[in-house]
Structures are given as structure tokens and as C-alpha cells.
Design an enzyme around this catalytic site. Structure first.
Site, short mmCIF file in Angstrom:
data_model
loop_
_atom_site.label_atom_id
_atom_site.label_comp_id
_atom_site.label_asym_id
_atom_site.label_seq_id
_atom_site.Cartn_x
_atom_site.Cartn_y
_atom_site.Cartn_z
N ASP A 53 0.87 -1.42 0.11
CA ASP A 53 -0.15 0.23 -0.31
C ASP A 53 1.16 1.21 0.26
OD1 ASP A 53 -2.28 -1.32 0.02
OD2 ASP A 53 -2.69 -1.22 2.01
N TYR A 111 7.84 -9.52 6.47
CA TYR A 111 7.74 -8.77 7.16
C TYR A 111 7.33 -8.12 8.38
CZ TYR A 111 3.58 -8.73 2.93
OH TYR A 111 3.46 -8.19 2.14
#
Lengths: 247, 247
Positions: A53, A111
Site C-alpha cells: 500500500d 514482513y
């Protein structure tokens, strides 16, 4: 035609995310235009391992594409870097079999989420961390992370808007590291796949557990209820990094 | 009226420098407006320890001002932080004698300059370091830094445009630290005062010495010639930090 795999880092701050969109500055858009310039065509389509994003960073995003010509790996890396803006860096270029696909071949992802703990926002970290100025009990977070590891239905942790039916994912590792010298904690999640906004929702829930506003084992309940409304928060994009994609 | 000293950090990237200018976003402008808001006046004039250019950062800039009212130190710090944008952080507020002046009372300053040494620009450090991808011999730089320490006429190291006649300054400490883990070197300069752009010109000259494009003891010649044209480069603003002001 030669098939390439590129590994890249980017600062997501000034991008409207990874995925190409009309009239927006996107990572995919910058990459496709640069490859087009090299090949003297309008653009060359690239496949990414997945979207990030707006504001989300990458330390090891992976893309794959067909290039009309045969450029040695190192030359591809140097040429692409010379065409990249300063917020993107090509770390590695490899020639791979035509069957390799950055998204479909991916077996797992890692992540990192950085949380700044100072009372006020550190001017130098505002774009590179999420900020959580409230007290945290790291032992509670470590206990909760044990519930994150394993195979679970993550429906409660997927942003609405996702179109994927199957919300079951396996998390192999979920850790938190304390870095008192930088007044920061760092989460790391390694799993076979992640739903839309899943890491940011996991982090927001873990911080609420650490702050005592949620039961330590609330994850067990959240897996059952399958209700996005119950895992309320989404940690800011600025703290999230796609660290590595595994093939 | 109460007289305050504030210590602050800022990310200089999105400021047109410290000093107030019409229709530009400046650190001084942001501070004066916030104090005006607190005091319900248009603005309150503040004196800074000195200017920093656009893109130059501060870890410990100091300002002083008269405030119409008596706010406890800690409340002043908290109130100002609540009014600051995310790229400015007030680190400390102190009530000081009316004779204290951020600029005139300053006895010395310490600057840091961070140089990123990777072949390509690291996307996450592009705004917070200068980038020098060429080979460097740190022993040559350390030898040259011995010439920087002491009292010298720094005419060759002052950007034209300065109006100060006396270009003699004393440097108490000038060091370089290697940080191979971050592929970075860090200069630190502590002196009784610095001319306009002086640190950035010193760094550019030191890097040329480290790269072998200049004699190790070229500083001795540059002090003599008093000619800005001979110390050609100016290192980028992004690597420079005003670290501390001494009173």
C-alpha cells in the site's frame, strides 16, 4: 526474450503503493517505464510478488518479467539503477526460467513492522515507523504471538475489500524484538501468505494486548468469531516493510 | 514576560531552512506561529542559535524568546509539541534569565555529517545522508582532520554571500567514525563558530582528500590562499545535522 527476476528496495512514502494506477506515481509504473525506456518500447509489463500500500516500504520486493533481448544480470542491475528515482534501489537481477512468476512462485513472505515508542513522534522516524506512545508489556505480546504462529482462519484480520475467499494462512514465525537504544520495538512475521492489511491489523491487535486493553489470548477468540469489526485497529503504513519473498 | 530557551530536533527535508521567509515553510515560521497561537497573538518572535539551510537537519537546535505569561517548563514543552508538525520535536523547555540569547550567548556548536558509501543511493537514507560512492582512504582523512583542528582563517571554506568579515574560527574537535555495518562514515565538528556552508565545504574537501584527488595536507595550502574557488565542492545538505549548541 529473456526472463528476469529483480529484487528491489523502496521507500514507499512518495508512492501511491506498488500496483500501477492511472495518473498516480506507483512502484510498478516506475519499473515498467524504465524497462520500456531500455527496450525502446512504451513499457514492459512486470509481475510483483504482491501489492504494497501507499506508505508501505520494501527491503526485498521481487518482480519478474520478459525482456526482449539478453542483457547480463549485472548489466541489467546497473542499467535499471541508473534509471530508478532515488527512492527505489535494485538490489539484484537474475535470469530465471520462464516458469518463474514473482507472485505465483512465491512460497512465503517475511514482513517487519517497526513501532516507535517515544512520547512524541521522532521527526526522523515519522515516515519509517508506526508510533505508539502508550505503555506496553512485552511479555503479554510474546505470549499472544504464540497464538499467531500456526495455521488459522484470519478472516478477522483481513481488510474488507479483499476478494480472496480462502482466509486460512500459516504463520511460521511471529516475533517481537525490543530495541531500547532506539526506543523501538520490531515485529517480524514469516508466513506462507498474508491477506490485505493483515500485518497491520495483527500489529494493532498485538499493541492493544500489550497495553492491557485486550485479553492476552484474544487471538483465539478472534479466530473463532471471523469478524473484522472485532480487531478494530490498523497500524499505520509507515511502519511496515516487506522484507523478503521466499521461492 | 517570561524568557524561555527551547531545544528542538527537526527533519529539514520539507523546510526552506530555519530562517523565516515570506510564503515559505520555515522552522522559525512554524515556531513563531505556534507560540502566537498559545498566546493568542499573531506570532511571537524567536531567536535561533543560527540558520540551517533547506534540507539540513537539527538534533539540538536552540531558540530563545519572551513569552507573555508564565507557563511551567514542562507544560511549555508539552503544549509546543502538541502544536508542532510531525517533522519538529521539542526536546526541552527551560526558563532562563532575560539576558540569555540563543545566538549571542552561544559559545560553540557541534555538527555531524553522515556520508553513505554504497554504490547506489539507499532509498531510506537519501534524505538523511550525503552519498559518496567512490573509494575512501580513512587514514588520509584522519591525517587531514588534524589540520582542521585549531584556529584558522576559513575564508576558503565560506560560501560567498556571507556578510561576516572575520573568517577566523577555532575548531576544537574534528573526527571521522567508520560504521561499516551501515556502510557509512560520520564526521563530527565541534568549534566556536562556523561560517555559512563551512561544514559542507569541509566535508567535500575531506572526501576529495580521502579519494586521493587532493593532497593530504591541502588544508594548510587552502588556509593560506583564502580562495573559495579552490575548495570546490559543497557536500549535500541532506547529510548535515546541527547536533548541539553550547552555552
Amino acid at each position: 526474450m529473456t526472463h528476469y527476476k529483480l529484487t528491489l528496495a523502496y521507500d514507499g512514502t512518495k508512492f501511491a503503493g506498488y500496483q500501477i494506477q492511472p495518473r498516480q506515481r506507483t512502484v510498478q509504473g516506475v519499473l515498467e517505464k524504465a524497462l520500456g525506456k531500455m527496450a525502446k518500447v512504451d513499457h514492459i509489463h512486470v509481475d510483483g510478488s504482491g501489492r504494497t500500500d501507499s506508505g508501505v516500504h520494501a527491503l526485498g520486493q521481487v518482480i519478474s518479467f520478459d525482456y526482449p533481448g539478453n542483457i547480463p544480470e549485472r548489466s541489467m542491475m546497473l542499467a535499471m539503477n541508473s534509471l530508478m528515482p532515488l527512492d527505489v534501489e535494485i538490489l539484484k537481477a537474475e535470469i530465471v526460467p520462464a516458469t518463474f512468476h514473482a507472485r505465483y512462485s512465491a512460497k512465503g513472505k517475511r514482513y517487519v513492522y517497526r513501532v516507535a515508542r517515544g512520547r512524541f513522534t521522532d521527526p526522523f522516524n515519522r515516515l519509517y515507523t508506526g508510533h505508539y506512545p502508550y505503555p506496553l508489556d512485552l511479555d503479554r505480546i510474546r505470549e499472544a504471538l504464540k497464538d499467531v504462529v500456526g495455521t488459522h482462519d484470519f478472516t478477522s484480520f483481513a481488510a474488507s475489500g479483499g476478494v480472496i475467499e480462502d482466509k486460512v494462512r500459516t504463520i511460521y514465525e511471529a516475533t517481537v524484538q525490543d530495541d531500547p537504544a532506539h526506543n523501538e520495538i520490531r515485529f517480524e512475521f514469516y508466513g506462507n501468505g498474508f491477506l490485505y492489511n493483515m500485518v497491520r491489523i495483527l500489529v494493532a491487535t498485538l499493541l492493544e494486548i500489550g497495553n492491557g486493553r485486550r485479553a492476552v489470548h484474544d487471538f483465539q477468540r478472534l479466530y473463532q468469531v471471523k469478524d473484522r469489526q472485532q480487531a478494530r485497529g490498523t497500524a499505520p503504513a509507515s511502519g511496515l516493510y516487506l522484507k523478503e519473498v521466499y521461492y
